[in-house]
Design an enzyme around this catalytic site. Sequence first.
Site, PDB file in Angstrom:
ATOM      1  N   ARG A 130     -35.201  16.469  52.710  1.00 40.71           N
ATOM      2  CA  ARG A 130     -34.253  15.577  53.199  1.00 40.71           C
ATOM      3  C   ARG A 130     -32.613  16.016  53.399  1.00 40.71           C
ATOM      4  O   ARG A 130     -31.824  15.300  53.937  1.00 40.71           O
ATOM      5  CB  ARG A 130     -34.107  14.443  51.879  1.00 40.71           C
ATOM      6  N   ASP A 181     -30.230   6.990  74.801  1.00 44.78           N
ATOM      7  CA  ASP A 181     -31.753   7.131  74.677  1.00 44.78           C
ATOM      8  C   ASP A 181     -32.393   7.985  75.823  1.00 44.78           C
ATOM      9  O   ASP A 181     -32.638   7.145  76.696  1.00 44.78           O
ATOM     10  CB  ASP A 181     -32.098   5.575  74.196  1.00 44.78           C
ATOM     11  N   LYS A 231     -43.045   9.717  71.745  1.00 44.08           N
ATOM     12  CA  LYS A 231     -43.444   9.314  73.065  1.00 44.08           C
ATOM     13  C   LYS A 231     -43.741  10.731  73.681  1.00 44.08           C
ATOM     14  O   LYS A 231     -44.607  11.553  73.490  1.00 44.08           O
ATOM     15  CB  LYS A 231     -42.262   8.463  73.762  1.00 44.08           C
ATOM     16  N   TYR A 241     -34.125  -0.678  74.204  1.00 50.53           N
ATOM     17  CA  TYR A 241     -35.438  -0.805  73.600  1.00 50.53           C
ATOM     18  C   TYR A 241     -35.297  -2.042  72.563  1.00 50.53           C
ATOM     19  O   TYR A 241     -34.327  -2.051  72.036  1.00 50.53           O
ATOM     20  CB  TYR A 241     -35.775   0.742  73.031  1.00 50.53           C
TER      21      TYR A 241
HETATM   22  N1  PLP Z   1     -36.600   4.495  72.347  1.00 54.03           N
HETATM   23  C1  PLP Z   1     -37.345   3.871  73.204  1.00 54.03           C
HETATM   24  C2  PLP Z   1     -37.146   3.972  74.678  1.00 54.03           C
HETATM   25  C3  PLP Z   1     -38.735   3.554  72.884  1.00 54.03           C
HETATM   26  O1  PLP Z   1     -39.623   2.995  73.719  1.00 54.03           O
HETATM   27  C4  PLP Z   1     -38.846   3.470  71.375  1.00 54.03           C
HETATM   28  C5  PLP Z   1     -40.148   3.058  70.934  1.00 54.03           C
HETATM   29  O2  PLP Z   1     -40.874   2.580  71.503  1.00 54.03           O
HETATM   30  C6  PLP Z   1     -37.889   3.758  70.567  1.00 54.03           C
HETATM   31  C7  PLP Z   1     -36.787   4.227  70.881  1.00 54.03           C
HETATM   32  C8  PLP Z   1     -38.315   3.661  68.919  1.00 54.03           C
HETATM   33  O3  PLP Z   1     -38.927   4.789  68.602  1.00 54.03           O
HETATM   34  P1  PLP Z   1     -39.846   4.802  67.287  1.00 54.03           P
HETATM   35  O4  PLP Z   1     -40.995   3.912  67.499  1.00 54.03           O
HETATM   36  O5  PLP Z   1     -40.400   6.346  67.241  1.00 54.03           O
HETATM   37  O6  PLP Z   1     -38.953   4.584  66.062  1.00 54.03           O
END
Ligand code: PLP
Length: 390
Positions: free
Chosen positions: A48, A174, A199, A102
């Site tokens: 952690r 992001d 992803k 997202y």
């Molecule tokens: N950002 C994007 C563009 C995403 O598509 C996702 C999940 O689908 C996330 C963030 C969140 O990621 P996690 O599901 O790994 O927490």
Amino acid sequence: MKQQKKGLNTICTHFGQLEDKEFKGAISPLYMGTAYAFEDIDVKRYPRYFNTPNQVALAKKIAALEHAEAALIFGSGMAAISTSLLAFLKAGDHIVIQKIIYGGTYNLIVEEFEKFGISYSFTDGFKAEDFEAKIKENTKVIYIETPSNPLLNITDLKAVADLSKKHGLISMIDNTFASPVNQNPVDFGIDVVIHSATKYMGGHSDICAGAVASTEANIKKIFSLAKNFGGSLSDYTVWLLERSIKTMGIRVRAQNANAQKMAEYLYGHKDISAVYYPGLPSHPDHNIAKKQMKGFGGMLSFELNADFNASQFQKSLKLIKPAMSLAGVESTVLSPTLTSHSLLSAEERKRQGIADGLIRFSVGIEETEDLIADLEQALEIVRKESKLAV
Ligand code: PLP
């Protein structure tokens, strides 16, 4: 001798790897320990604290991939997003963020930020002017996502970075949809780069993880919160993620090439009314994408003709799977209206440009002729059904 800068696939394969001194294995050994002898008073290794051998090794690889000084690995993309945002925002502060973002990030902001006394403004558009128009005296962070989900809008990275610098703000992105293979926002002046490593970094639909890359000073700031929030990733999954990233360059480049072919096939198809892919010259942001992306990515969206049934189309696919997540080596589709955007009113979806027949397509590494054959046979089924319904 000055060290030569290494290319993408060399970084993916080798950078940060731990040496197996004892057995000379070709891969990083896995250290699952949660207890380590004190090396000295300043180094207390603990999962952690984000400083176990495998975490440190993978963070080096991700930092190198994002052209950043340092990185941290998290238990999910949302752990990386929430911790990074809250590291730079406190009660009384304000954030400017795009509305089409997202869903998890959107929920974090609208459901949690009020409790922390943090206010926010959403932009309807994706341009630097849209973000600038929402800046207030207490704004501290500008947060973008480009390419955006599901319509692949592109925001000019340099324009947002310059704007943030002008107003003394932290810019965050992001970068999940692009992956570090296709886009390195640090090169354009963006401060903090976040990934859902679930992803493209994972790439096989079997890892849930997150990452953030930035300067040493910013990562230190994020770490001081991260150790309290506790969103670290298990070392086994860290090790697995390191293995996955070794092939990220070749996977994502294959996905780019496949997505371009799919977009070209769908564009002008008699059953398709629109295709959204930054690699198409018809995309309104194609020129910005060309300027800041090395590849246009594996994600695209298309609209079925208005009288076609999106649900039936998805069910009729044999090779391509309907699935919520994205970016795996296997191709998947999703209807935003039926899934990710189902809670929005029909009016709001329309305002955001999300048609009922919109299909988001995460293009995998299969042979393109097999993907096209699958789309064709599914289109034929819904075409026939739509004619019967008339
Ligand atoms: N950002 C994007 C563009 C995403 O598509 C996702 C999940 O689908 C996330 C963030 C969140 O990621 P996690 O599901 O790994 O927490």
